[in-house]
Every structure is written in structure tokens, then in C-alpha cells.
Design an enzyme around this catalytic site. Sequence first.
Site, PDB file in Angstrom:
ATOM      1  N   LYS A 207      68.668  19.130 -23.146  1.00  0.00           N
ATOM      2  CA  LYS A 207      67.710  17.947 -22.710  1.00  0.00           C
ATOM      3  C   LYS A 207      68.243  16.255 -22.715  1.00  0.00           C
ATOM      4  CE  LYS A 207      63.962  16.668 -21.191  1.00  0.00           C
ATOM      5  NZ  LYS A 207      62.260  17.595 -20.573  1.00  0.00           N
ATOM      6  N   CYS A 261      59.583  10.505 -22.050  1.00  0.00           N
ATOM      7  CA  CYS A 261      61.072  11.350 -21.890  1.00  0.00           C
ATOM      8  C   CYS A 261      61.706  10.191 -21.936  1.00  0.00           C
ATOM      9  CB  CYS A 261      61.005  11.994 -20.510  1.00  0.00           C
ATOM     10  SG  CYS A 261      59.306  12.538 -20.398  1.00  0.00           S
TER      11      CYS A 261
END
Length: 402
Positions: A207, A261
Site C-alpha cells: 500500500k 493518503c
Amino acid sequence: MKILDKTICVVGLGYIGLPTASLLGTKGFKVYGVDASPQVVDTINQGRIHIVEPDLDILVKSAVQSGNLSAGLEPKQADVFIIAVPTPFKGNHEPDLSYVEAATRNIAPFVKSGNLVILESTSPVGTTDGVVARILREAGHDVDRKVYVAHCPERVLPGRILVELVENDRIVGGINDSSTQVAVDFYKSFVRGEVLATDSRTAEMAKLTENSFRDVNIAFANELSLICDKEGINVWNLISLANLHPRVKILQPGPGVGGHCIAVDPWFIVARNPELARLIRVAREVNDSKPEWVIAKVKTAANKFKKPVVGCLGLAFKADVDDLRESPALEIVHKLKHERVGELLVAEPNLTKHPEFELLPYEEVVTRSDIVLLLVDHKQFRKLKAVDLKEKILIDTRGIVV
Ligand code: SAJ
């Protein structure tokens, strides 16, 4: 037990937790959502939503009306626990895992043998085992044999969350093989994309890698934009020409990189690997410095007017969302105000109000401004034409006005 008979407790009902909880509710699972905010809990129990995301309102309403989704302030017993809480960073760019720790402590008294505990929050390498499993172990759970613990990072794009929750491939990594297997079976019950099995550390790193890849690529585009500005070259034309090469795919420059993010996750790699993660760190610095460059441009333009009126188009971190987290647009408008760079008029069509700025219709902002500062490529602003702005100075940080 059939998989759909399972009950699910989702901790954190934000941009990931709420879409996940409501999707699972409409798939037939009994879902109980937990959030620390009484307003969020009330809103959801009324079948309404507190965030902007296409079609989420319909999904939440249908999940709540069917009786499959309800929300509360404290966890309950369930078969599967999904932790979807924020993982921000602290002032020194060190990860702040306090929400993950608190969520795990909160669910620990409700976890039983045979349960699956999933961490979906984006996390530094080692968090699933070193924080979640550790806290459960300390609470007396046999996580090595009887309770399954896995990481499955969310990878959905705000604005397309509901589509991507189902369609995207998922990476699932347990703290041991049995945890991986139980978690893979769970995701296969509602994901149409591939469910790819690995270990928890690789899943965590995957990720962080995806978002760092994007950050580095955007930093390349942002660096090009500074060079092209100096050279008198239109960077957007340049990139579209270069991208015709079959192996070149440069992303787009902008006013900086925002969101919870991409502007955050690369620091999780840097924090653990300060000596090795050189490119990743510089990319963050390039992207973080872009707002100051935009502000300098506005100041130069403002110096041409006695009483400059600066029309700021957009506050959100990217197109067609209402999300202001880490938004470079908001940072720029805030600093322009702080440094008193003329009268500011602000439009943000995805918000009805903002605590700091009066929001005006964007047409009015454009008409009344000397300088039009386009910060976000919202669909409303895409209608703007350069010919209609020729009396004004246009600073188009997204390259959408033609
Ligand atoms: N941006 C640019 N130029 C570009 C693309 C984006 O300046 O060419 C800017 C945007 O304006 C925004 C920021 O970057 O300020 C981030 O936007 P984004 O659309 O690239 O990404 P997010 O933060 O909305 O979602 C990302 C996605 N990650 C990847 O595409 C690798 C999403 O799949 C992740 O699930 C999400 O982060 C997350 O939650 O981690």
C-alpha cells in the site's frame, strides 16, 4: 456457518469505514459500525451520510432500511472486526498510530476465539503484528492459534469508492498462514477483483509503495512545471506530447499534493528508512513546496494592482470531492489571507459553508476578480474559457482553462 451469516463490526465510519460497512450491509451481512462521534452515529442511524461520495447516500439508506446496518459509539461482539481509522503523521512526519491502538483496545474485550480482526488503515510496516496482534495478545487472546489477524489495505480512489471497493484487486496479508486464509475467504465473498494472498508486512508495504509511486510521479510533473515556467513552455502540452511515447506516462502537475493518503503514506516509509528512502523523501519535499511557488505567482500578479481582488476557485484536495484534508488549495488560500494579498473571493461548489471563508458562486467570483486563481479542476470550473478571462490575470494551477 455460511459466510453471509457472519456479523461484522466496523470501527471508524469515515471515508473507508462507512462505504465498506454499507456495502457489506447491502450484500447481506449484519453490520454494526462504531464511531467516536455521536453526530456521525446519529446521522448514519437515520440512513443519512456525513461525507460526500457518489451514490454513498443511496447505499447507506438501503443498508440501514434493510436492518443490516446500524451504528453506535462502542463495539459489540462480532465474527469479523474491521479497523478503518485514520493513521495521520505527527509534526515530525512520524506515524501517529494512536487511533489504531485505541481501536484495538476498544474491540479487545469483544473479540472471541474464531474471530477475524482486519486492519484496513494504511499503516507502517510491522503495525498489524506489532500493534494490533500485540494488543490482542496482551489482552489475553491466543492470536497465534485462535484469533485471526490480517492487514488488507484499502486502495479505493475518493470519488470512485463504491465502484473500486468491489472491482479493485485486494492484497490480503495475515500475521500467519491461517490468518491469511481466513481473511482471503472473507474478502472473496464480496470483492469481484482478485484477492491476492501475502503476509502482513508485504501487504503493508504494498500500500505504501503504491501511493509513493504516485507521489514520486506527481513530483516529477511538478518539478517539470517549475522548469517549463522558467523556460516559457506550456507544461501540459509538453506532458501530453511526451506521453505519446509508448513507455512514458507522466502524471499532471498541480498546486501540490493533498489528501490523507499520498501526502502522508510516503512518510511511513521514510520514517523507518531515513537513509535509504532518498527519492521518496525528495518527492514529498517537491510536492510540499509547490503551494509556496503558487503563492509567489499570486503575489507577483497582485503587485500589478492597487487593490487586487483574487478569485480563488476550489478548496478541496482534488476534483469533485468535498474533502479538505491536507488540501494544497486550502493551504494556499489560507496563506494568501494571512499575508493579506488583496481581497479574496472564494468558491468551493462541493461545500455549502466553510468556517474561515465565505463561499460564493464561482461565476460571481470570476466576474469580480482581477486575478483568477484556479486551484482545483472541479467539473464546474472546466467550463471556463480563456477568451472570457482575457481582461484578468489567470493563474491556472491545473492547466484546464483553454
Ligand atoms: N494529483 C496531482 N496530479 C495527478 C494526480 C493527482 O497533482 O496527476 C494530486 C491530486 O490533485 C490530489 C493528490 O494528488 O491533491 C492525490 O490525489 P489522487 O487522486 O492521486 O489520490 P487519492 O489520495 O485520492 O487516492 C490515492 C489512490 N492511490 C493511488 O492511486 C496509488 C487510491 O487508490 C488510494 O486508495 C488512496 O490514495 C488511499 O486511500 O491511500
